[in-house]
Write a protein that holds these residues in place. Structure first.
Motif, PDB file in Angstrom:
ATOM      1  N   UNK A  25     -26.762   8.354  -0.929  1.00 20.00           N
ATOM      2  CA  UNK A  25     -25.438   8.498  -0.333  1.00 20.00           C
ATOM      3  C   UNK A  25     -25.105   7.331   0.591  1.00 20.00           C
ATOM      4  N   UNK A  26     -26.099   6.842   1.327  1.00 18.69           N
ATOM      5  CA  UNK A  26     -25.849   5.699   2.203  1.00 18.69           C
ATOM      6  C   UNK A  26     -25.415   4.492   1.395  1.00 18.69           C
ATOM      7  N   UNK A  27     -26.055   4.264   0.243  1.00 17.27           N
ATOM      8  CA  UNK A  27     -25.692   3.137  -0.608  1.00 17.27           C
ATOM      9  C   UNK A  27     -24.296   3.304  -1.191  1.00 17.27           C
ATOM     10  N   UNK A  28     -23.901   4.536  -1.504  1.00 17.60           N
ATOM     11  CA  UNK A  28     -22.564   4.743  -2.057  1.00 17.60           C
ATOM     12  C   UNK A  28     -21.500   4.364  -1.035  1.00 17.60           C
ATOM     13  N   UNK A  29     -21.786   4.589   0.242  1.00 22.58           N
ATOM     14  CA  UNK A  29     -20.852   4.164   1.283  1.00 22.58           C
ATOM     15  C   UNK A  29     -20.668   2.670   1.283  1.00 22.58           C
ATOM     16  N   UNK A  30     -21.757   1.935   1.062  1.00 23.94           N
ATOM     17  CA  UNK A  30     -21.670   0.475   0.990  1.00 23.94           C
ATOM     18  C   UNK A  30     -20.827   0.028  -0.197  1.00 23.94           C
ATOM     19  N   UNK A  31     -20.891   0.782  -1.294  1.00 23.35           N
ATOM     20  CA  UNK A  31     -20.125   0.426  -2.489  1.00 23.35           C
ATOM     21  C   UNK A  31     -18.634   0.455  -2.202  1.00 23.35           C
ATOM     22  N   UNK A  32     -18.177   1.496  -1.495  1.00 21.92           N
ATOM     23  CA  UNK A  32     -16.758   1.600  -1.151  1.00 21.92           C
ATOM     24  C   UNK A  32     -16.379   0.499  -0.170  1.00 21.92           C
ATOM     25  N   UNK A  33     -17.222   0.264   0.824  1.00 17.99           N
ATOM     26  CA  UNK A  33     -16.952  -0.758   1.838  1.00 17.99           C
ATOM     27  C   UNK A  33     -16.849  -2.141   1.195  1.00 17.99           C
ATOM     28  N   UNK A  34     -17.774  -2.454   0.302  1.00 14.92           N
ATOM     29  CA  UNK A  34     -17.764  -3.761  -0.358  1.00 14.92           C
ATOM     30  C   UNK A  34     -16.552  -3.910  -1.269  1.00 14.92           C
ATOM     31  N   UNK A  35     -16.162  -2.831  -1.948  1.00 12.28           N
ATOM     32  CA  UNK A  35     -14.978  -2.888  -2.812  1.00 12.28           C
ATOM     33  C   UNK A  35     -13.728  -3.171  -1.992  1.00 12.28           C
ATOM     34  N   UNK A  36     -13.608  -2.516  -0.823  1.00 10.89           N
ATOM     35  CA  UNK A  36     -12.439  -2.731   0.026  1.00 10.89           C
ATOM     36  C   UNK A  36     -12.405  -4.159   0.571  1.00 10.89           C
ATOM     37  N   UNK A  37     -13.576  -4.683   0.943  1.00 11.84           N
ATOM     38  CA  UNK A  37     -13.640  -6.069   1.437  1.00 11.84           C
ATOM     39  C   UNK A  37     -13.261  -7.063   0.352  1.00 11.84           C
ATOM     40  N   UNK A  38     -13.785  -6.843  -0.859  1.00 10.02           N
ATOM     41  CA  UNK A  38     -13.469  -7.741  -1.970  1.00 10.02           C
ATOM     42  C   UNK A  38     -11.992  -7.662  -2.309  1.00 10.02           C
ATOM     43  N   UNK A  39     -11.441  -6.458  -2.299  1.00  8.09           N
ATOM     44  CA  UNK A  39     -10.003  -6.281  -2.549  1.00  8.09           C
ATOM     45  C   UNK A  39      -9.193  -7.056  -1.522  1.00  8.09           C
ATOM     46  N   UNK A  40      -9.613  -6.982  -0.262  1.00  9.17           N
ATOM     47  CA  UNK A  40      -8.912  -7.670   0.818  1.00  9.17           C
ATOM     48  C   UNK A  40      -8.911  -9.187   0.602  1.00  9.17           C
ATOM     49  N   UNK A  67     -19.054   3.010  11.412  1.00  9.51           N
ATOM     50  CA  UNK A  67     -17.613   3.181  11.594  1.00  9.51           C
ATOM     51  C   UNK A  67     -16.971   1.948  12.226  1.00  9.51           C
ATOM     52  N   UNK A  68     -17.744   1.180  12.977  1.00 12.38           N
ATOM     53  CA  UNK A  68     -17.193  -0.043  13.561  1.00 12.38           C
ATOM     54  C   UNK A  68     -16.735  -1.004  12.465  1.00 12.38           C
ATOM     55  N   UNK A  69     -17.461  -1.040  11.354  1.00  8.13           N
ATOM     56  CA  UNK A  69     -17.052  -1.887  10.227  1.00  8.13           C
ATOM     57  C   UNK A  69     -15.797  -1.349   9.564  1.00  8.13           C
ATOM     58  N   UNK A  70     -15.718  -0.049   9.436  1.00  7.03           N
ATOM     59  CA  UNK A  70     -14.552   0.573   8.804  1.00  7.03           C
ATOM     60  C   UNK A  70     -13.301   0.326   9.638  1.00  7.03           C
ATOM     61  N   UNK A  71     -13.426   0.444  10.963  1.00  8.59           N
ATOM     62  CA  UNK A  71     -12.271   0.312  11.852  1.00  8.59           C
ATOM     63  C   UNK A  71     -11.914  -1.146  12.091  1.00  8.59           C
ATOM     64  N   UNK A  72     -12.912  -1.972  12.389  1.00  7.75           N
ATOM     65  CA  UNK A  72     -12.654  -3.325  12.842  1.00  7.75           C
ATOM     66  C   UNK A  72     -12.181  -4.301  11.791  1.00  7.75           C
ATOM     67  N   UNK A  73     -12.558  -4.079  10.535  1.00  7.76           N
ATOM     68  CA  UNK A  73     -12.233  -5.053   9.490  1.00  7.76           C
ATOM     69  C   UNK A  73     -10.818  -4.911   8.952  1.00  7.76           C
ATOM     70  N   UNK A  74     -10.113  -3.823   9.311  1.00  5.89           N
ATOM     71  CA  UNK A  74      -8.753  -3.624   8.806  1.00  5.89           C
ATOM     72  C   UNK A  74      -8.704  -3.524   7.293  1.00  5.89           C
ATOM     73  N   UNK A  75      -9.625  -2.773   6.710  1.00 10.42           N
ATOM     74  CA  UNK A  75      -9.753  -2.716   5.255  1.00 10.42           C
ATOM     75  C   UNK A  75      -8.571  -1.985   4.609  1.00 10.42           C
ATOM     76  N   UNK A  76      -8.141  -2.438   3.429  1.00 12.22           N
ATOM     77  CA  UNK A  76      -6.939  -1.891   2.771  1.00 12.22           C
ATOM     78  C   UNK A  76      -7.257  -0.685   1.898  1.00 12.22           C
ATOM     79  N   UNK A  77      -7.430   0.471   2.494  1.00 19.78           N
ATOM     80  CA  UNK A  77      -7.808   1.649   1.704  1.00 19.78           C
ATOM     81  C   UNK A  77      -6.669   2.155   0.822  1.00 19.78           C
ATOM     82  N   UNK A  78      -5.445   2.235   1.359  1.00 20.08           N
ATOM     83  CA  UNK A  78      -4.320   2.715   0.543  1.00 20.08           C
ATOM     84  C   UNK A  78      -4.082   1.805  -0.659  1.00 20.08           C
ATOM     85  N   UNK A  79      -4.015   0.482  -0.507  1.00 19.13           N
ATOM     86  CA  UNK A  79      -3.850  -0.368  -1.690  1.00 19.13           C
ATOM     87  C   UNK A  79      -4.982  -0.218  -2.703  1.00 19.13           C
TER      88      UNK A  79
END
Length: 363
Positions: A25-40, A67-79
């Motif tokens: 589950x921890x790795x799956x969180x990284x998958x979403x985070x990395x996808x959002x960063x790449x999208x950005x 959560x600091x990474x989720x909040x601070x990076x301004x990731x584009x979740x809706x797009x």
């Protein structure tokens, strides 16, 4: 027909021709985070979305990340969510179902709301304990077993914070906050604020989705824009008429009300309006907060009386801004001086609407 959330995710995997990964589950969180960063950085593509679908069980898996990474990076979740819907529609040549749309849109809207609400609370160290406990993994697994049908999906569209989907998302977020040692009372308030605030991002996602959902979601595009304008109107009111009040200068001096404010003491009165001398004085702000946060007091009115110059008006300035910072959108403060009222109506709502000259009072 009922669909489990895990079935909807698997359906998207099949659309993009990917299988299921074997990550924790921890790795799956990284998958979403990395996808959002790449999208950005690079924008949307089918190849970007494939590893996201393969290596995660839902978009809320990102809450396993710091959560600091989720909040601070301004990731584009809706797009990111809009891209999932659009590419799926292009690949399958079929419109997604209402359940499919709500499953994706509610998650990205909730994440955007998490990002916004936590950014307003810089004093909270959300990652004081970076270890993700087994309880979060269990909650994410329970989330995937929730069933969504047309009625429950429609309820989430109409009023997200009262929907069953919101309750399930809130349990995941509460469990995540518990891992950071935030007091339970604060965690519950934060979670409520996130749930209430999610609706504005759902509206934003509907507008951004365009053709991908035009045959699925009602009301019309124009209605969504009106909804979005209401949120903008409230934001502007809070900025102009609430946030600025503690910073107003006192008369012609160089200092503000915030600079000289001293918390007030008060005493309760009895049924005849007389001060109860048997009761010790209390902190007025603490008293007001306790009443406001008690769900049994929702229909009541707080009344504070004192002679001229005792600090009632300044207290209202300071307290309304505290509500803006710590409770909105559960509570939305409105501040009006009685001397500024043009007229008094028989109903409080009508008086407020006449004074504010805007239509969001009832709605």
């Amino acid at each position: 027909m009922n669909k489990r959330l895990s079935q909807i995710w698997q359906q998207f995997r099949q659309s993009f021709s990917v299988g299921e990964g074997l990550n924790t589950t921890v790795e799956t969180g990284k998958a979403v985070l990395e996808a959002a960063k790449t999208f950005q950085e690079q924008g949307a593509s089918v190849e970007l979305l494939k590893p996201l679908l393969q290596n995660s069980s839902s978009l809320l898996d990102v809450l396993c990340s710091p959560l600091a990474q989720v909040v601070g990076a301004g990731l584009p979740f809706v797009p990111l969510g809009i891209a999932l819907l659009k590419f799926s529609r292009d690949i399958t040549k079929q419109d997604p179902s209402l359940e499919d749309c709500v499953f994706i849109v509610s998650q990205v809207a909730y994440l955007e709301s998490v990002k916004e609400i936590l950014s307003l609370c810089p004093s909270i160290n959300c990652d004081a304990n970076p270890n993700i406990n087994k309880a979060l993994t269990k909650q994410l697994q329970k989330l995937n077993e929730i069933e969504l049908d047309y009625e429950s999906a429609s309820n989430a569209v109409a009023c997200f914070h009262e929907s069953e989907l919101a309750k399930a998302f809130n349990q995941v977020f509460l469990t995540r906050l518990a891992a950071t040692n935030i007091p339970n009372a604060n965690a519950h308030i934060l979670t409520q604020r996130v749930a209430w605030n999610t609706h504005r991002y759902i509206i934003k996602a509907w507008i951004g989705s365009g053709d991908a959902i035009k045959n699925i979601i009602q009301p019309s595009f124009g209605d969504w824009q009106k909804e979005q304008q209401k949120f903008s109107s409230i934001d502007e009111y809070l900025k102009t008429h609430i946030a600025s009040k503690p910073l107003d200068l006192v008369f012609d001096e160089s200092f503000s009300f915030k600079d000289i404010y001293v918390p007030l003491k008060a005493k309760p009165v009895d049924n005849n309006g007389e001060i109860d001398e048997k009761v010790n004085s209390l902190d007025l702000e603490t008293w007001a907060k306790e009443i406001l946060l008690n769900p049994n007091n929702l229909e009541q009115v707080m009344f504070v009386q004192a002679g001229p110059g005792r600090g009632k008006s300044v207290f209202c300035r300071m307290f309304s801004d505290w509500v803006r910072q710590h409770l909105h959108p559960i509570w939305t403060p409105i501040l009006i001086r009685l001397r500024d009222l043009d007229s008094f109506e028989s109903r409080l709502e009508n008086t407020l609407e006449a004074e504010l000259k805007i239509s969001f009072i009832q709605n």
